[in-house]
Scaffold this active site. Structure first.
Site, short mmCIF file in Angstrom:
data_model
loop_
_atom_site.label_atom_id
_atom_site.label_comp_id
_atom_site.label_asym_id
_atom_site.label_seq_id
_atom_site.Cartn_x
_atom_site.Cartn_y
_atom_site.Cartn_z
CG ASP A 36 19.37 55.23 33.67
OD1 ASP A 36 18.68 55.71 32.59
OD2 ASP A 36 19.02 54.01 33.11
CG HIS A 53 16.73 64.84 30.06
ND1 HIS A 53 17.48 63.10 30.27
CD2 HIS A 53 16.63 64.23 28.59
CE1 HIS A 53 17.55 62.68 29.56
NE2 HIS A 53 17.39 63.03 28.29
CG LEU A 147 28.92 67.86 48.29
CD1 LEU A 147 28.74 66.52 48.89
CD2 LEU A 147 27.83 68.40 47.91
C1 FPP Z 1 19.54 58.99 32.02
O1 FPP Z 1 18.82 58.84 32.02
C2 FPP Z 1 20.03 60.68 32.23
C3 FPP Z 1 20.76 61.43 31.24
C4 FPP Z 1 21.89 60.61 30.29
C5 FPP Z 1 20.53 62.74 31.56
C6 FPP Z 1 20.65 62.80 33.00
C7 FPP Z 1 20.98 64.70 33.89
C8 FPP Z 1 20.57 65.21 34.44
C9 FPP Z 1 19.94 64.63 35.22
C10 FPP Z 1 21.15 66.30 34.78
C11 FPP Z 1 21.98 66.92 35.05
C12 FPP Z 1 22.51 68.81 35.35
C13 FPP Z 1 23.69 68.89 35.91
C14 FPP Z 1 23.16 70.13 36.52
C15 FPP Z 1 24.63 67.79 36.36
P1 FPP Z 1 17.55 58.29 30.49
O2 FPP Z 1 17.39 59.23 29.24
O3 FPP Z 1 18.60 57.23 29.65
O4 FPP Z 1 16.47 57.95 31.10
P2 FPP Z 1 15.89 56.31 30.13
O5 FPP Z 1 16.72 54.92 30.80
O6 FPP Z 1 14.77 56.49 31.10
O7 FPP Z 1 15.19 57.11 28.54
#
Ligand code: FPP
Length: 256
Positions: A36, A53, A147
């Site tokens: 997050d 992201h 893994l």
């Molecule tokens: C939450 O941060 C994050 C997500 C919804 C997406 C997480 C995905 C990735 C890190 C990459 C995934 C890729 C693979 C290959 C698995 P947010 O956008 O809610 O952050 P905020 O709360 O600060 O707005």
């Protein structure tokens, strides 16, 4: 804040990024992470959310390597929840490109490192290109035995439990079993995580202290570790710190 932990003096693993020691007899077998804070990371820099992201995706490689190196057996990453569809269309489209971007770039290394790719979540509503990329990686890595990198994509725990309850009901009907034959094992078997063991450790970044509909059943006995660090800033040292905290905790599973 990271504190230097100098407790364990047993046979140890020495990490590259941090010379404090981990007890190699007490490595959590399954670690789950709610990644997050990507949006806030980007906002703080005046960048669009998708930049957060993208940076978040780049962190994954390092954490997979570290987890594999210390002997974690399964690493589950919460990449997209069933609630994330509510985000702006352009952000959703970008999030749906990330598994593909990651897997296209990293598959050769993941193969070298013997990683097995797995998906937990519903394929319903996922774009074809996302499904294809994940399926390709699952089939390329199915002969590996290192893994397990379990990507939770389009995953929501409550709907998973409802699906499992429906399947339990169907199997009772089909096999004419009494209601008392319902057991934890039976329900567990029908969850999307299937044969995976339950997480031992849950990590959530960005200072939010909640589960957000993530593995509500499977996390029943997990240890939780929350950090203020935003996911794009998360390093192997933070990961080590989570493991060290886990190793200091006494897991009693309701006993004494
Ligand atoms: C939450 O941060 C994050 C997500 C919804 C997406 C997480 C995905 C990735 C890190 C990459 C995934 C890729 C693979 C290959 C698995 P947010 O956008 O809610 O952050 P905020 O709360 O600060 O707005």
């Amino acid at each position: 804040m990271l504190k230097k932990f100098t407790g364990f003096k047993k046979k140890n693993i020495k990490s590259e990024a941090d010379n404090t020691l981990l007890d190699d007899k007490n490595i959590p077998k399954h670690v789950a992470i709610i990644m997050d804070g990507n949006g806030r990371w980007a906002n703080k820099r005046g960048l669009p959310r998708i930049a957060g992201h993208r940076e978040g995706m780049n962190v994954i490689r390092k954490i997979v390597r570290r987890a594999n190196e210390i002997g974690v057996e399964t690493l589950t990453l919460y990449a997209f929840s069933t609630e994330n569809w509510k985000r702006p269309k352009s952000e959703v489209e970008f999030l749906m490109r990330l598994p593909e971007m990651f897997l296209n770039k990293e598959l050769p290394t993941l193969m070298e490192e013997n990683v097995v790719i797995r998906l937990t979540g519903s394929k319903e509503n996922l774009p074809k290109h996302t499904i294809n990329a994940v399926d390709k990686a699952i089939s390329a890595t199915k002969g590996n035995d290192g893994l397990i990198l379990n990507i939770a994509l389009n995953y929501g725990s409550r709907s998973e439990i409802i699906q499992a309850v429906k399947k339990v009901y169907e199997s009772l009907e089909k096999e004419q079993l009494p209601i008392d034959s319902i057991s934890e094992e039976m329900l567990n078997k029908h969850l999307m995580t299937g044969d995976l063991r339950d997480p031992d450790l849950l990590i959530r970044t960005s200072g939010e202290i909640r589960l957000s509909n993530f593995m509500l059943w499977q996390l029943a006995y997990a240890e939780f570790w929350f950090t203020e660090v935003l996911w794009p800033d998360f390093t192997e040292e933070h990961f080590n710190e989570a493991i060290r905290v886990y190793q200091k905790r006494a897991r009693r599973y309701g006993g004494v």
